[in-house]
Design an enzyme around this catalytic site. Structure first.
Site, short mmCIF file in Angstrom:
data_model
loop_
_atom_site.label_atom_id
_atom_site.label_comp_id
_atom_site.label_asym_id
_atom_site.label_seq_id
_atom_site.Cartn_x
_atom_site.Cartn_y
_atom_site.Cartn_z
N HIS A 1 47.01 39.56 31.66
CA HIS A 1 47.52 38.61 32.66
C HIS A 1 46.50 37.47 32.73
O HIS A 1 45.32 37.68 32.49
CB HIS A 1 47.59 39.37 33.99
CG HIS A 1 48.20 38.62 35.13
ND1 HIS A 1 47.49 37.73 35.89
CD2 HIS A 1 49.45 38.65 35.65
CE1 HIS A 1 48.28 37.25 36.84
NE2 HIS A 1 49.48 37.79 36.71
N ASP B 1 41.78 46.54 34.69
CA ASP B 1 42.69 45.90 35.63
C ASP B 1 43.84 46.89 35.87
O ASP B 1 44.67 47.10 34.99
CB ASP B 1 43.17 44.58 34.99
CG ASP B 1 44.30 43.94 35.77
OD1 ASP B 1 44.84 44.56 36.69
OD2 ASP B 1 44.64 42.79 35.40
N GLN C 1 48.88 46.98 37.38
CA GLN C 1 50.20 47.53 37.01
C GLN C 1 50.20 49.04 36.88
O GLN C 1 51.27 49.65 36.86
CB GLN C 1 50.69 46.90 35.70
CG GLN C 1 50.99 45.42 35.79
CD GLN C 1 52.14 45.11 36.75
OE1 GLN C 1 52.98 45.95 37.06
NE2 GLN C 1 52.16 43.88 37.25
N LYS D 1 51.37 45.87 45.21
CA LYS D 1 52.16 46.49 44.12
C LYS D 1 52.29 47.99 44.34
O LYS D 1 52.88 48.70 43.54
CB LYS D 1 51.51 46.19 42.77
CG LYS D 1 51.48 44.70 42.44
CD LYS D 1 51.09 44.46 41.00
CE LYS D 1 50.59 43.07 40.72
NZ LYS D 1 51.63 42.05 40.57
N CYS E 1 52.82 35.05 33.66
CA CYS E 1 51.36 34.80 33.69
C CYS E 1 50.68 35.47 32.49
O CYS E 1 49.58 36.01 32.60
CB CYS E 1 50.71 35.27 34.99
SG CYS E 1 51.37 34.50 36.44
N1 7TS Z 1 46.65 41.77 36.57
C1 7TS Z 1 47.87 42.20 36.22
C2 7TS Z 1 48.02 43.13 35.07
C3 7TS Z 1 48.98 41.79 36.97
O1 7TS Z 1 50.18 42.23 36.63
C4 7TS Z 1 48.80 40.91 38.06
C5 7TS Z 1 49.97 40.37 38.86
C6 7TS Z 1 47.50 40.53 38.39
C7 7TS Z 1 46.46 40.98 37.62
C8 7TS Z 1 47.20 39.67 39.58
O2 7TS Z 1 47.43 40.39 40.75
P1 7TS Z 1 47.30 39.69 42.17
O3 7TS Z 1 47.77 40.72 43.14
O4 7TS Z 1 45.89 39.30 42.36
O5 7TS Z 1 48.21 38.48 42.11
N2 7TS Z 1 51.19 40.38 38.16
C9 7TS Z 1 52.31 39.75 38.53
C10 7TS Z 1 53.49 39.83 37.79
O6 7TS Z 1 53.64 40.49 36.77
N3 7TS Z 1 54.43 39.08 38.40
O7 7TS Z 1 53.89 38.54 39.50
C11 7TS Z 1 52.57 38.94 39.59
#
Ligand code: 7TS
Length: 404
Positions: free
Chosen positions: A121, A198, A201, A224, A362
């Site tokens: 990401h 990370d 997911q 999530k 992303c």
């Molecule tokens: N890393 C991964 C693998 C992610 O899927 C996401 C967010 C992030 C980091 C960032 O997470 P945040 O909570 O700090 O925003 N992924 C997604 C997505 O797949 N669609 O919207 C956000």
């Protein structure tokens, strides 16, 4: 007993309508929905306990502090960290990654190497590029194969005594691939490098054991995991967290302040400057309780059943291509209809009450790899049903008919 109809009753949003149709929510990789039990915790906090924490002798402040620290312990137990002070509350995965990247800016030197994967990401690419610009370190990338898996033989070749850090997501948000993090951690450590996983997911589907994994850092987002937005966690091994400098300066992260010199507070407070998202942290704890109440074994096996069901049905649609076809994947399906822009498919599905994400997710390097502008992504959660998937399939067929 896992009963999806009973579970669905916990989620008020699942009974609302969108564009006159019952909502079918397949955008769980972006954010998950929130059960009433978790919403109640948030309401209860603001109704009865709202106060600032770690300061003040008054009862409300002490009660709020206790609830916040209990939530930290729930997170510690869930991820099996050795100490609760190894859990730092963040605003989410992105914040956790930036905190570590910032910390390493004082530890890296020119020509040190950092390894990321082709499946990251943007939040696990950009902070490292910024770190490289600052320090002169070099970013290396584990490439991917057509089926969406990482090419581990290249990872082996990339590792050397120059490697200082390896950053990989446990599960790709764009394709659903489960990466071989055990192998990555073990071999990075042999080369003397630290590893950040990370878990944005993976944490909604798998209960990780950070001690067993022997990972140095692990980050996740509450939103999530059926929790609120704006809060997340960073796990760091005690020795690393002691070594890294604070990320932000401010209240609550100090031991003593004079204009000549400030000393920093002990862990975890060293990394928690200012008033945190108290309500969010406490509610994150409730979300973890909720998910453990369902059980991660149940979640994984049911979602896998949904994945197999949906994959088989989608592949029956002529001209539909799925990206990310390895067996080692979670319930994320990224696909395109031949000659049709993903955005147009998403728009038609929305008219039918079906929420999917469209675009590059992303993860532009993955889209560049496949030479596509983006995909339609359906990501499932344990509260989705096969009947909803049937409706998704009908919706995709309708979109194909309308757009071809
Ligand atoms: N890393 C991964 C693998 C992610 O899927 C996401 C967010 C992030 C980091 C960032 O997470 P945040 O909570 O700090 O925003 N992924 C997604 C997505 O797949 N669609 O919207 C956000």
């Amino acid at each position: 007993m896992f009963n999806v109809e009973d579970i669905r009753k916990d989620f008020p949003i699942l009974s609302r309508k969108v564009n006159g149709k019952p909502l079918m929510y397949f955008d769980n990789a972006a954010t998950s929905q929130t059960p009433q039990q978790v919403i109640n915790t948030l309401v209860e906090y603001y109704s009865n306990y709202n106060a600032n924490i770690h300061r003040g002798v008054h009862t409300l402040s002490q009660e709020a502090t206790d609830l916040y620290e209990q939530a930290r312990q729930k997170i510690q137990k869930h991820f099996n960290a050795k100490f609760s002070h190894e859990i730092i509350f963040t605003s989410g995965t992105t914040h956790g990654i930036n905190l570590i990247a910032n910390g390493f800016s004082s530890l890296l030197k020119k020509e040190d190497e950092i390894i990321v994967s082709a499946l990251e990401h943007h939040s696990n690419i950009v902070p490292w590029q910024m770190l490289c610009e600052q320090t002169g370190a070099v970013l290396k990338v584990i490439p991917m194969d057509e089926d969406g898996t990482l090419i581990m033989s290249v990872f082996d070749e990339l590792l050397s005594e120059k490697t200082k850090l390896v950053f990989v997501n446990h599960i790709s948000n764009a394709l659903g691939t489960i990466n071989p993090i055990e192998y990555i951690i073990e071999n990075a450590h042999k080369a003397g490098a630290a590893v950040l996983i990370d878990g944005a997911q993976s944490s909604p589907h798998i209960k990780p054991d950070v001690q067993k994994l022997d990972v140095d850092f692990y980050v996740a987002s509450a939103h999530k995991m059926c929790g609120p937005t704006g809060v997340g966690m960073l796990y760091g091994k005690e020795e690393w967290l002691k070594k890294l400098p604070p990320y932000q300066g401010g209240g609550e992260m100090i031991a003593e302040v004079t204009f000549e010199k400030t000393t920093y507070a002990e862990l975890p407070h060293k990394f928690e400057a200012g008033t945190p998202n108290i309500a969010g942290g406490i509610t994150f704890g409730a979300a973890i309780d909720y998910m453990n109440g369902i059980g991660f074994d149940h979640i994984a096996s049911y979602e896998n059943e949904l994945l197999e069901y949906a994959t088989e049905k989608l592949l029956q649609i002529e001209g539909l291509k799925i990206y990310g076809t390895t067996k080692e994947k979670t319930a994320v399906i990224s696909f395109n209809l031949e000659g049709i822009h993903p955005y147009d498919v998403g728009t038609i599905l929305d008219k039918l009450g079906i929420a999917v994400r469209t675009g590059h997710h992303c993860a532009q390097p993955i889209m560049d790899f496949y030479k596509i502008p983006g995909t339609v992504r359906a990501s499932f959660a344990f509260y989705n049903t096969k009947a909803e998937i049937d409706a998704l399939i009908e919706g995709v067929k309708k979109a194909k008919m309308m757009l071809s």
